[in-house]
Design an enzyme around this catalytic site. Sequence first.
Site, mmCIF file in Angstrom:
data_model
loop_
_atom_site.group_PDB
_atom_site.id
_atom_site.type_symbol
_atom_site.label_atom_id
_atom_site.label_comp_id
_atom_site.label_asym_id
_atom_site.label_seq_id
_atom_site.Cartn_x
_atom_site.Cartn_y
_atom_site.Cartn_z
ATOM 1 N N ARG A 112 -5.588 8.103 -0.442
ATOM 2 C CA ARG A 112 -4.732 6.937 -0.193
ATOM 3 C C ARG A 112 -3.368 7.429 0.280
ATOM 4 O O ARG A 112 -2.699 8.203 -0.402
ATOM 5 C CB ARG A 112 -4.603 6.199 -1.524
ATOM 6 C CG ARG A 112 -4.025 4.835 -1.483
ATOM 7 C CD ARG A 112 -4.564 4.015 -2.624
ATOM 8 N NE ARG A 112 -5.974 3.767 -2.384
ATOM 9 C CZ ARG A 112 -6.428 2.820 -1.556
ATOM 10 N NH1 ARG A 112 -5.611 2.019 -0.940
ATOM 11 N NH2 ARG A 112 -7.727 2.667 -1.373
ATOM 12 N N GLU A 124 11.324 17.803 -2.354
ATOM 13 C CA GLU A 124 12.101 16.971 -1.417
ATOM 14 C C GLU A 124 12.499 17.792 -0.200
ATOM 15 O O GLU A 124 12.936 18.945 -0.324
ATOM 16 C CB GLU A 124 13.364 16.446 -2.106
ATOM 17 C CG GLU A 124 13.108 15.200 -2.922
ATOM 18 C CD GLU A 124 14.388 14.632 -3.526
ATOM 19 O OE1 GLU A 124 15.473 15.193 -3.292
ATOM 20 O OE2 GLU A 124 14.274 13.626 -4.237
ATOM 21 N N ASP A 169 -0.033 0.876 15.536
ATOM 22 C CA ASP A 169 -0.408 0.947 14.123
ATOM 23 C C ASP A 169 -1.927 1.098 14.056
ATOM 24 O O ASP A 169 -2.670 0.123 14.193
ATOM 25 C CB ASP A 169 0.067 -0.321 13.408
ATOM 26 C CG ASP A 169 -0.273 -0.304 11.917
ATOM 27 O OD1 ASP A 169 -1.083 0.533 11.499
ATOM 28 O OD2 ASP A 169 0.279 -1.152 11.188
ATOM 29 N N LYS A 172 -8.660 4.758 5.169
ATOM 30 C CA LYS A 172 -9.631 3.762 5.653
ATOM 31 C C LYS A 172 -10.739 4.501 6.416
ATOM 32 O O LYS A 172 -11.463 5.278 5.811
ATOM 33 C CB LYS A 172 -8.903 2.710 6.490
ATOM 34 C CG LYS A 172 -7.864 1.926 5.661
ATOM 35 C CD LYS A 172 -7.246 0.806 6.469
ATOM 36 C CE LYS A 172 -6.351 -0.068 5.621
ATOM 37 N NZ LYS A 172 -4.936 0.255 5.695
ATOM 38 N N THR A 194 -2.972 4.819 8.165
ATOM 39 C CA THR A 194 -3.286 5.151 6.776
ATOM 40 C C THR A 194 -4.371 6.221 6.822
ATOM 41 O O THR A 194 -5.140 6.311 7.774
ATOM 42 C CB THR A 194 -3.813 3.924 5.995
ATOM 43 O OG1 THR A 194 -4.970 3.420 6.667
ATOM 44 C CG2 THR A 194 -2.768 2.823 5.905
ATOM 45 N N TYR A 232 7.823 19.393 -7.286
ATOM 46 C CA TYR A 232 8.834 18.601 -6.557
ATOM 47 C C TYR A 232 9.188 19.322 -5.273
ATOM 48 O O TYR A 232 9.388 20.535 -5.283
ATOM 49 C CB TYR A 232 10.100 18.431 -7.422
ATOM 50 C CG TYR A 232 10.429 16.968 -7.575
ATOM 51 C CD1 TYR A 232 10.871 16.229 -6.484
ATOM 52 C CD2 TYR A 232 10.231 16.314 -8.790
ATOM 53 C CE1 TYR A 232 11.119 14.870 -6.608
ATOM 54 C CE2 TYR A 232 10.485 14.967 -8.916
ATOM 55 C CZ TYR A 232 10.932 14.243 -7.815
ATOM 56 O OH TYR A 232 11.167 12.908 -7.931
HETATM 57 N N1 PLP Z 1 -0.944 -1.487 8.891
HETATM 58 C C1 PLP Z 1 -2.144 -2.045 8.996
HETATM 59 C C2 PLP Z 1 -2.640 -2.485 10.335
HETATM 60 C C3 PLP Z 1 -2.944 -2.204 7.858
HETATM 61 O O1 PLP Z 1 -4.151 -2.775 7.948
HETATM 62 C C4 PLP Z 1 -2.450 -1.748 6.608
HETATM 63 C C5 PLP Z 1 -3.249 -1.877 5.367
HETATM 64 O O2 PLP Z 1 -4.098 -2.651 5.201
HETATM 65 C C6 PLP Z 1 -1.175 -1.199 6.564
HETATM 66 C C7 PLP Z 1 -0.446 -1.080 7.716
HETATM 67 C C8 PLP Z 1 -0.542 -0.797 5.256
HETATM 68 O O3 PLP Z 1 -1.191 0.215 4.600
HETATM 69 P P1 PLP Z 1 -0.964 0.447 3.026
HETATM 70 O O4 PLP Z 1 -1.747 -0.565 2.310
HETATM 71 O O5 PLP Z 1 -1.390 1.866 2.814
HETATM 72 O O6 PLP Z 1 0.523 0.292 2.800
#
Ligand code: PLP
Length: 429
Positions: A244, A58, A209, A238, A235, A56
Site C-alpha cells: 500500500r 527524513e 494519475d 492496485k 499507487t 527514521y
Molecule cells: N488517484 C486515483 C485515480 C485513485 O483511484 C486513488 C485511489 O483509489 C487515488 C488517487 C488515491 O490513492 P490512495 O487511496 O492510496 O490515497
Amino acid sequence: MGSSPLDAWITNDDEITALLAADWDRQTTTVQLIASENFASPSVLAAAGSILTNKYAEGYPGRRYYGGNYVVDEVEDLARRRLTALFGADHANVQPHCGANANVAVYEALLDAGDTILAMRLDQGGHLTHGSPASITSKFWKFVSYGVTPRSDDPAAPGEIIDFDNVRELALEHRPKLIVAGATAYSRQIDAAPFREIADEVGALLMFDAAHVAGLIAGGSHPSPVPYADVVTFTTHKTLRGPRGGAIICREEHAKKIDSAVFPGQQGGPLEHVIAAKAVAFKEASQPSFSTYTEQIVANAKAFARALASEGFRLVSGGTDNHMVLLDLRDFDGELTGKVAQEVLDRAGITTNRNTIPDDPRSPFITSGLRVGSAAETTAGMREGEFEQIAALMSRALRKRDDELALVEVRNDVAALCAKFNPYANFTK
Ligand code: PLP
C-alpha cells in the site's frame, strides 16, 4: 493453513493474531472484486513487515537528517532505479505514503495556491483529489471539471468516454496551469496524447494519475503516459500489486520541486520498509511473467463484462479495456441501489464496491452503480471461465436478495470456487 503466509503473522498479541487469521479466511473464501485491490506477493509482504520499520530517514539518499542510513539509502536508491527503468522515466520519488499524498505533492510542487487545475469530475470517474469539494485539494486550488460524453444506445458508439471537446473548450476558457488525466472509475484506455496536445495549446502542465492502471502500463497492457506527461503519479497497491503506497515519476526539470514537495512539504520520515516492498514489486513487475499477468487481467475483465451484460447489467461506456467494469444497476433492477447491491453481495461472499456512474441521480453514498475489477482474482489464478461463473453468482444473489437461504447457497458456491484458487499458491520464492 496450507500454503499460507500466515505463519509469518503470528504475533504475541492473541487478539490481533486472531483478526489476521479472520481476514486470511475472508480473503481466501470470498471473491475479491474491488478494482483497487490485489494480493501482494509473499516477498512484498515480507519486506513490508521487515525491520526497516525501525529506521527514521527524513530526507533523501545521501541527504538525510538522521544518522545510520547506509542501508536504507541503498534500499531507496534501488527502488528509484527500478522504478525509472520500469517506466522509462527521468526521475522517481518513492516516498509518498499513498496516492492521495502523491497527487497533493504534485499540486504543491507545480502550482501556487489559487491556481486553476482542469481534472475529471468525481461523479464522471475522477478521484477525490481531482478537486472534489470533500477533498482538501478544492480548498487550495481552483478546479474546473471535465466529464464523459452522454450515454448512447448505439452499441457501436456507446458513449460515456472522455469528452475531449469538453476538455479542450474548458482549457481554452479557463487556461488551467495544470491538466490532470486519469481516473478512479473509468473502464476505457486513457490516451495521454490528446491531453498533451490540449495542454500545449493552452500552456498547461500535464499530470497523469495512473493509480489504477500503473500495473497495466508496466506490463504493456495499457499505453504509457510517460512520453506525454510532465508528471505521472500512481499507487503501488492496485494493478501494480505492491505494498500500500504511492509514487511519482517525472521529467528531470520537475525533479527538485517534486522531491521538496513530498519531503519536507507533505511528509516527515519515509516508510523505508514499504519502500523496500515497493522495490520488490517494481522488480516483479519488470519480469516477463508480469506482462502475461496483465494480459490475463484484461482478458478476464472483458469476459467478465460480457457475462455481466448477458445477465442484464448495463456496462458503463459499453465495456472495458482495462481491469475494471462499471455497472449501471438500473437496467438489471430499477429498485436496486449500489449500496444494497454491495451489502447483498457481501453476504454472498462477493466483495465489491458501490460507485457513482456518470450523471448518477442517486447520492455518492447510495449510488446506482457497482465497480468490479479482475486484478486480484487473476493473481489467484482465475481465468475467463471463473469470471463468467462469478457473473452468474452475482446475478443469482442480487435476484434473490431477500432470500437468506439462497444467499447462503451462493456463498457456499463462492467458497467452493475460491478453494481452487489460493492466491499464494502461484508465487515462487
Ligand atoms: N488517484 C486515483 C485515480 C485513485 O483511484 C486513488 C485511489 O483509489 C487515488 C488517487 C488515491 O490513492 P490512495 O487511496 O492510496 O490515497
